[in-house]
Write an enzyme that holds these catalytic residues in place. Structure first.
Site, PDB file in Angstrom:
ATOM      1  CG  ASP A   4      -7.148  -1.092  -2.009  1.00 38.72           C
ATOM      2  OD1 ASP A   4      -7.361  -2.296  -2.210  1.00 38.72           O
ATOM      3  OD2 ASP A   4      -6.279  -0.676  -1.214  1.00 38.72           O
TER       4      ASP A   4
ATOM      5  CG  ASP B 224      -2.006  -1.048   1.161  1.00 35.56           C
ATOM      6  OD1 ASP B 224      -2.423  -1.394   0.034  1.00 35.56           O
ATOM      7  OD2 ASP B 224      -2.435  -1.514   2.227  1.00 35.56           O
TER       8      ASP B 224
END
Length: 199
Positions: free
Chosen positions: A162, A148
């Protein structure tokens, strides 16, 4: 005029058409399937490319602000889902992601419009992007932590997979609630309109 031979040939043609439609009458539309595949491949390439850049350029300690305190760049490794939910069940999340990827592949073969092909492709690509991390990233196969780098204030850190998933869901909802093409307006049947003979 339809003779016996012509009727037999027509019957065979109808049988071929029915069989190609499958048991549920759903035929694969190659063009729409290719659209879904292209969107999914593009999504995976974007996701994995940005993750590679994040691994090379970012750190877990420092945050690079993009929109003040609202959005920044900071490296993180997530064994769970959004906001690290399910961190202790990485194997289960991997199985769920793999099953979802297969289900979306099947859904791509049944897309009926270009809009749905794009939406399914986005969902498929986003799911595969994070699945690759879980399969190939440390600490091991099936237990990999997702990379991330998009820090949303102090809420959580995510990635482009995402974002792609979110766009795919939003597009799917929009397509689902939109009226079918040609049915945006409802009018009373023409047969009830007055004609010169009725006057």
């Amino acid at each position: 005029m339809t003779g016996p031979v012509h009727g037999l040939a027509q019957g065979r043609a109808d049988a071929v058409e029915v069989s190609s439609a499958g048991p549920l009458g759903a035929r694969v539309r190659p063009r729409l399937f290719l659209i879904a595949c292209a969107v999914a491949v593009g999504a995976v390439l974007i996701d994995q490319g940005t993750k590679a850049l994040a691994l090379a350029q970012l750190s877990e300690q420092a945050r690079i602000p993009l929109l003040g305190d609202w959005l920044g760049l900071q490296l993180a490794f997530n064994p769970g889902t959004v906001m690290s939910l399910g961190s202790g069940s990485t194997w289960l999340l991997t199985i769920i992601a793999a099953a979802a990827s297969v289900a979306l592949l099947i859904a791509a073969t049944r897309a009926r419009t270009a809009g749905w092909a794009v939406a399914i492709g986005l969902l498929w690509g986003g799911a595969v992007g994070n699945l690759l991390d879980r399969l190939l990233a440390p600490p091991g196969f099936g237990r990999g932590h997702v990379t991330d780098f998009l820090a949303y204030g102090n809420l959580f850190i995510g990635n482009l997979a995402d974002v792609i998933l979110g766009v795919g869901i939003a597009l799917g909802i929009l397509l689902y609630i939109s009226p079918p093409k040609g049915k945006r307006w409802s009018h009373p049947p023409d047969e009830h309109r007055s004609t010169p003979e009725d006057i």
